[in-house]
Design an enzyme around this catalytic site. Sequence first.
Site, PDB file in Angstrom:
ATOM      1  N   ASN A   9     -20.538  48.341  32.051  1.00  0.00           N
ATOM      2  CA  ASN A   9     -19.473  49.075  31.355  1.00  0.00           C
ATOM      3  C   ASN A   9     -20.086  50.355  30.796  1.00  0.00           C
ATOM      4  O   ASN A   9     -20.775  50.314  29.784  1.00  0.00           O
ATOM      5  CB  ASN A   9     -18.914  48.177  30.236  1.00  0.00           C
ATOM      6  N   LYS A  11     -18.679  52.817  29.461  1.00  0.00           N
ATOM      7  CA  LYS A  11     -17.954  53.391  28.309  1.00  0.00           C
ATOM      8  C   LYS A  11     -17.760  54.895  28.519  1.00  0.00           C
ATOM      9  O   LYS A  11     -17.631  55.339  29.654  1.00  0.00           O
ATOM     10  CB  LYS A  11     -18.670  53.041  27.002  1.00  0.00           C
ATOM     11  N   HIS A  94     -11.020  45.191  26.003  1.00  0.00           N
ATOM     12  CA  HIS A  94     -12.337  45.360  25.381  1.00  0.00           C
ATOM     13  C   HIS A  94     -12.151  45.553  23.873  1.00  0.00           C
ATOM     14  O   HIS A  94     -11.174  46.170  23.440  1.00  0.00           O
ATOM     15  CB  HIS A  94     -13.063  46.559  25.997  1.00  0.00           C
ATOM     16  N   GLU A  96     -13.396  47.496  21.838  1.00  0.00           N
ATOM     17  CA  GLU A  96     -13.244  48.890  21.396  1.00  0.00           C
ATOM     18  C   GLU A  96     -11.814  49.366  21.628  1.00  0.00           C
ATOM     19  O   GLU A  96     -11.281  50.164  20.861  1.00  0.00           O
ATOM     20  CB  GLU A  96     -14.272  49.775  22.121  1.00  0.00           C
ATOM     21  N   GLU A 166     -17.420  38.467  24.329  1.00  0.00           N
ATOM     22  CA  GLU A 166     -18.226  39.502  23.690  1.00  0.00           C
ATOM     23  C   GLU A 166     -18.055  39.439  22.171  1.00  0.00           C
ATOM     24  O   GLU A 166     -17.114  40.027  21.630  1.00  0.00           O
ATOM     25  CB  GLU A 166     -17.794  40.891  24.183  1.00  0.00           C
ATOM     26  N   GLY A 172     -23.561  46.599  21.146  1.00  0.00           N
ATOM     27  CA  GLY A 172     -24.221  47.854  20.810  1.00  0.00           C
ATOM     28  C   GLY A 172     -25.082  47.787  19.561  1.00  0.00           C
ATOM     29  O   GLY A 172     -25.508  48.804  19.028  1.00  0.00           O
ATOM     30  N   SER A 213     -25.216  43.368  23.804  1.00  0.00           N
ATOM     31  CA  SER A 213     -26.666  43.572  23.746  1.00  0.00           C
ATOM     32  C   SER A 213     -27.436  42.767  24.797  1.00  0.00           C
ATOM     33  O   SER A 213     -28.521  42.243  24.513  1.00  0.00           O
ATOM     34  CB  SER A 213     -27.204  43.290  22.335  1.00  0.00           C
TER      35      SER A 213
HETATM   36  P1  PGA Z   1     -23.666  46.528  24.878  1.00  0.00           P
HETATM   37  O1  PGA Z   1     -22.077  46.594  25.212  1.00  0.00           O
HETATM   38  O2  PGA Z   1     -24.325  45.875  26.051  1.00  0.00           O
HETATM   39  O3  PGA Z   1     -24.081  47.962  24.692  1.00  0.00           O
HETATM   40  O4  PGA Z   1     -23.806  45.715  23.624  1.00  0.00           O
HETATM   41  C1  PGA Z   1     -21.412  45.542  25.836  1.00  0.00           C
HETATM   42  C2  PGA Z   1     -19.938  45.847  25.970  1.00  0.00           C
HETATM   43  O5  PGA Z   1     -19.351  46.434  25.053  1.00  0.00           O
HETATM   44  O6  PGA Z   1     -19.308  45.535  27.022  1.00  0.00           O
END
Ligand code: PGA
Length: 253
Positions: A9, A11, A94, A96, A166, A172, A213
């Site tokens: 992903n 982003k 997601h 976000e 998640e 993140g 992460s």
């Molecule tokens: P990350 O993001 O691996 O940077 O923690 C995962 C995600 O949001 O899909």
Amino acid sequence: MRTPLVAGNWKMHKTAEEARLLVADMLGGLQAVSGVEKVLCPPFTALLPVAAMLAGTDIGLGAQNMHWEAQGAFTGEISPAMVAEFARYVILGHSERRAYFGETDEIVNRKVHAALQHNLTPIVCVGETLEEREADLTAKVIRRQVSGALEGFTAEQVSGMVLAYEPIWAIGTGKAATAEEANRVVAEVIRGTLTERFGEAAAQAVRVLYGGSVKPHNAAEFFAQPDIDGALVGGASLKADAFVAIAAAAKQA
Ligand code: PGA
């Protein structure tokens, strides 16, 4: 047997030109990893150039979002048909999107319906916040998200979907959930909810990824868990070596 899946992903990172460079860097390495489904989810503006580079390879392409309507007066939005022209997957719900763009379980559900109507495989994200976790609400929140997103589908339709667990506090932040803890949520809460609503066969057929992460150093621990079928990778998917290493870890598991 569920085929492992590793999705990147990206982003809101990478212009079309930067996307080409990143794909060129990881293409050979990813293609060398067999037995694992690999999917790249760049921003919309990079879908076309990345699709051109992935043509003829075994690497799939996905979008990170889309609108649920087929077309219309929705300034700034991208329709399912526009996504399906280039991609086979779409990340939906997601955290976000839920946190910053007001996506509710109902909106996610409409998008999942739209995805199936356009032959897109949805990667439906669920996960609890830190506050919910500390208040012991993880199971309740995830049950609501899974049931809400999958309202109105048959067991057969659900079987072909991909879910991603998640935990929001792990995205993140560099603080991944422990692999055992993530597996427990996936097995008991996610597959448990799927079993209640769609039956045991569908619950066992659905691929459930872990996200939050995931890095080369911890990926193998997640992939070793019986109920985790791969990863949705954010930050580490922007580095060719790291993403290839994570895909390779999924093969070994
Ligand atoms: P990350 O993001 O691996 O940077 O923690 C995962 C995600 O949001 O899909």
